[in-house]
Design a protein around this motif. Structure first.
Motif, mmCIF file in Angstrom:
data_model
loop_
_atom_site.group_PDB
_atom_site.id
_atom_site.type_symbol
_atom_site.label_atom_id
_atom_site.label_comp_id
_atom_site.label_asym_id
_atom_site.label_seq_id
_atom_site.Cartn_x
_atom_site.Cartn_y
_atom_site.Cartn_z
ATOM 1 N N GLU A 1 0.831 -1.194 0.000
ATOM 2 C CA GLU A 1 0.000 0.000 0.000
ATOM 3 C C GLU A 1 0.872 1.253 0.000
ATOM 4 O OE1 GLU A 1 -2.302 -0.611 3.550
ATOM 5 O OE2 GLU A 1 -2.355 -2.708 2.953
ATOM 6 N N VAL B 1 -11.241 8.656 2.894
ATOM 7 C CA VAL B 1 -10.143 7.840 2.400
ATOM 8 C C VAL B 1 -10.558 7.163 1.093
ATOM 9 C CG1 VAL B 1 -8.584 5.965 2.958
ATOM 10 C CG2 VAL B 1 -9.438 7.418 4.767
ATOM 11 N N HIS C 1 -9.400 4.505 -1.966
ATOM 12 C CA HIS C 1 -8.455 3.467 -2.393
ATOM 13 C C HIS C 1 -8.563 3.320 -3.905
ATOM 14 C CE1 HIS C 1 -8.491 2.328 1.865
ATOM 15 N NE2 HIS C 1 -7.280 1.929 1.620
ATOM 16 N N TRP D 1 -1.543 -0.712 -4.077
ATOM 17 C CA TRP D 1 -2.801 -0.004 -3.874
ATOM 18 C C TRP D 1 -2.462 1.428 -3.475
ATOM 19 C CZ3 TRP D 1 -7.335 -1.976 -5.237
ATOM 20 C CH2 TRP D 1 -7.511 -3.370 -5.247
ATOM 21 N N ARG E 1 -3.661 4.710 -1.501
ATOM 22 C CA ARG E 1 -4.625 5.220 -0.532
ATOM 23 C C ARG E 1 -4.463 6.720 -0.447
ATOM 24 N NH1 ARG E 1 -2.956 2.959 4.489
ATOM 25 N NH2 ARG E 1 -3.916 1.074 3.743
ATOM 26 N N ILE F 1 -5.627 9.842 1.558
ATOM 27 C CA ILE F 1 -6.327 10.264 2.767
ATOM 28 C C ILE F 1 -6.538 11.763 2.694
ATOM 29 C CG2 ILE F 1 -6.239 10.368 5.273
ATOM 30 C CD1 ILE F 1 -4.543 7.919 5.272
#
Lengths: 409, 182
Positions: free
Chosen positions: B27, B70, B72, B81, B83, B85
């Motif tokens: 991630e 958030v 994804h 992945w 992410r 935020i």
């Protein structure tokens, strides 16, 4: 004596034993409050010759408790407004108030057709937080049981879809398949539907004789039996002509609607998390990702049936390559992952299941977000349906295969 | 872990970023403010160098001090992945731009986030409650919303046991479980 009755019932003046519907007991399609949003105003303003029809929440083919308000022009559907929440449990809040082990059993009923998949995502996310290495045998058992569950789910899909198109026989045959698999998984996990089988760091029990003998028995005739069942539908001209061109969606629109799983692969996007972003032991296993380009209900149906064949291949390879060893990683009973965030996604029979976990260092997840494909696909029905006939509503919905437990969380 | 993605993101969004880009497992995590969300998402979606075509998830988070949204994302060009935020939304009046201009499918995810957290997505045409009834007034996934049978607040009873934890989850954040304990 004064008695209070629940909403929806009051006694008839003539006969006190007869309960009548009052205004609360009837589902009026038009809500009794002013529109809250632009879209609601647009939907509940009828155009020329348009009318509203309420379907559900108790309707035999909504696959759960779902209410849909249809806006009709003659028999053509103009627009729909699904009303959700009848099965809402607040599972994310419940998980925030349970410890990491307890959440697994809370998550099971989300996807009551294929429970293993809604356990799998969060379990991987927890393992990422804890930096646990799952034993290889446990990974193989997970894939084996998961693929079995996928076949059971797709078998049920076949029956449901035919049922919603008006064919009564296929569901009887698909339930035979499903029942054998479900009994098999019951021998492995102890439960028929809500398995509660995956654990953080492994699985709950090792393969046992009962399971393996049932599996061997079934595998010896599964391929042929599935072909027989498929012939029932694939060679049925009424079914094929009805399903072809029903609810067509193209590649770009499917991506914009965030669709995943078989539904997006039927529109020509080869996105399968097992290959796109491999987890568990899928990189070691040889299988194909069936893809179609038509994007209609027939393509979605045929694609799922192709997936069943691939799942049988995966099961064969799992049984061949199954290593010996432990089925659980060594972990303390009370888990306190260090603070951080983790996301895990897996490929289920309906699409991508995701889990987003935030740990604050305690034994309970600070936040657990479940991403369920059924929710997304039910939303897509609104984009697929306009222009189709009223009778196609449920057929299109069935071809996307949502499960209301997952939609409502 | 895709180190190249990190440097590409750093080069492209250097000004918008709050703090460092973090990577763990598979991630990659970046933090931005609510004002930049449209530009960043559009760039991630449209620019061929990123090509994040799939919105995997949209989640709201209440940290106890602030609200976060958030995202994804998944792209063919990377094996991580992503992410995103969006942090720093006020708890009193959380507002953020909607992502429906890129992904129409975000509409219901935003409705859910609104229903559970009260985060207002400006530009979403259908921002009404989705699970809870229309006359409901609370936001259940907020941290100051307790379960009716929440044993956390009854001392000495129930499953939540042993300690009151006030461990800062990440540097610079408020104690996460600010409401629990007696």
């Amino acid at each position: 004596m004064a008695t209070t009755y629940p909403h929806g019932t009051h006694k008839s003046a003539d006969d006190p034993h007869v309960l009548l519907d009052d205004e609360y007991g009837q589902y009026e399609p038009i809500p009794p409050y002013p529109p809250r949003t632009e879209r609601e105003l647009e939907f509940y303003t009828p155009g020329d010759g348009e009318m509203y029809l309420n379907m559900g929440p108790q309707h035999p083919s909504t696959h759960g408790v779902l209410r849909v308000v249809l806006k009709l022009n003659g028999e053509r559907v103009v627009d729909i407004d699904p009303v959700l929440g009848y099965l809402h449990r607040g599972v994310e809040k419940l998980c925030e108030n349970a410890d990491y082990h307890q959440t697994i059993s809370q998550l099971d009923p989300l996807e009551y057709i294929s429970s293993l998949f809604c356990e799998w995502g969060p379990v991987i996310a927890y393992e990422k937080l804890l930096d646990v290495q799952v034993p290889r045998r446990a990974e193989y058992i997970r894939v084996l049981s998961g693929e079995l569950n996928r076949i059971a789910s797709h078998a049920l899909f076949m029956g449901w879809f035919a049922l919603d198109l008006g064919g009564l026989a296929p569901i009887l045959y698909s339930f035979i398949e499903r029942d054998e698999i479900v009994e098999m998984l019951a021998a492995l996990t102890g439960q028929r539907m809500l398995f509660n089988y995956f654990r953080i760091g492994g699985v709950n029990g090792d393969l046992n004789h009962d399971f393996l003998s049932r599996l061997g028995d079934w595998m010896s005739r599964a391929g042929k039996q599935i072909e027989t069942n498929l012939a029932l539908l694939n060679e049925n001209e009424i079914f094929v002509r009805r399903a072809r061109g029903l609810g067509t969606i193209d590649r770009e629109a499917a991506l914009r609607l965030c669709m995943t799983g078989p539904n997006i692969r039927a529109s020509g996007v080869p996105f399968d998390v097992r290959r796109a972003h491999p987890y568990s032991i899928y990189p070691e296993i040889d299988f194909e990702i069936p893809t179609r380009s038509e994007g209609d209900s027939l393509a979605r149906y045929l694609l799922r049936m192709d997936e069943v064949k691939q799942s049988l291949r995966i099961i064969d390879q799992c049984l061949e390559q199954m290593p010996d060893g432990p089925i659980m990683a060594k972990l303390p009973r009370l888990l306190r992952p260090r603070p951080g965030r983790a996301w895990a996604a897996i490929e289920g029979p309906r699409g991508m299941y995701g889990a987003y976990v935030i740990s604050d260092g305690t034994d309970q997840p600070f936040r657990l977000k479940i991403h369920d494909p059924s929710f997304i696909h039910l939303q897509a029905v609104g984009a697929l349906l306009p222009g189709h006939l009223l009778a196609d509503t449920m057929a299109i919905m069935a071809s996307l295969d949502p499960v209301m437990g997952g939609v409502d969380k | 872990m895709d180190r190249a993605l990190r440097s590409r993101l750093q080069a492209r969004f250097g000004l918008e970023l709050h703090g460092e880009i973090r990577q763990r497992n598979d991630e990659t995590e970046l933090r931005i403010g609510a004002g930049d969300v449209v530009d960043v998402l559009r760039a991630l979606h449209d620019e061929p160098a990123f090509d994040f075509a799939i919105l995997a998830d949209l989640a709201g988070v209440d940290t106890g001090r602030e609200m976060q949204v958030v995202y994804h994302l998944w792209s063919q060009s990377t094996n991580d992945w992503l992410r995103v935020i969006v942090e720093g939304l006020s708890r009193d009046d959380p507002r953020i731009a909607s992502a429906t201009f890129l992904w129409k499918g975000a509409e219901w995810m935003e409705r859910e986030t609104y229903d559970m957290f009260g985060i207002v997505f400006e530009g979403n045409r259908d921002l009404r409650r989705i699970y809870m009834p229309p006359d409901y007034t609370s936001f259940p996934l907020r941290k100051d919303f307790y379960l009716a049978d929440d044993s956390a607040r009854s001392p000495g009873a129930g499953v939540r046991h042993m300690e009151r934890t006030h461990s800062p989850a990440e540097a610079g954040e408020a104690p996460l479980r600010s409401g629990t304990g007696t």
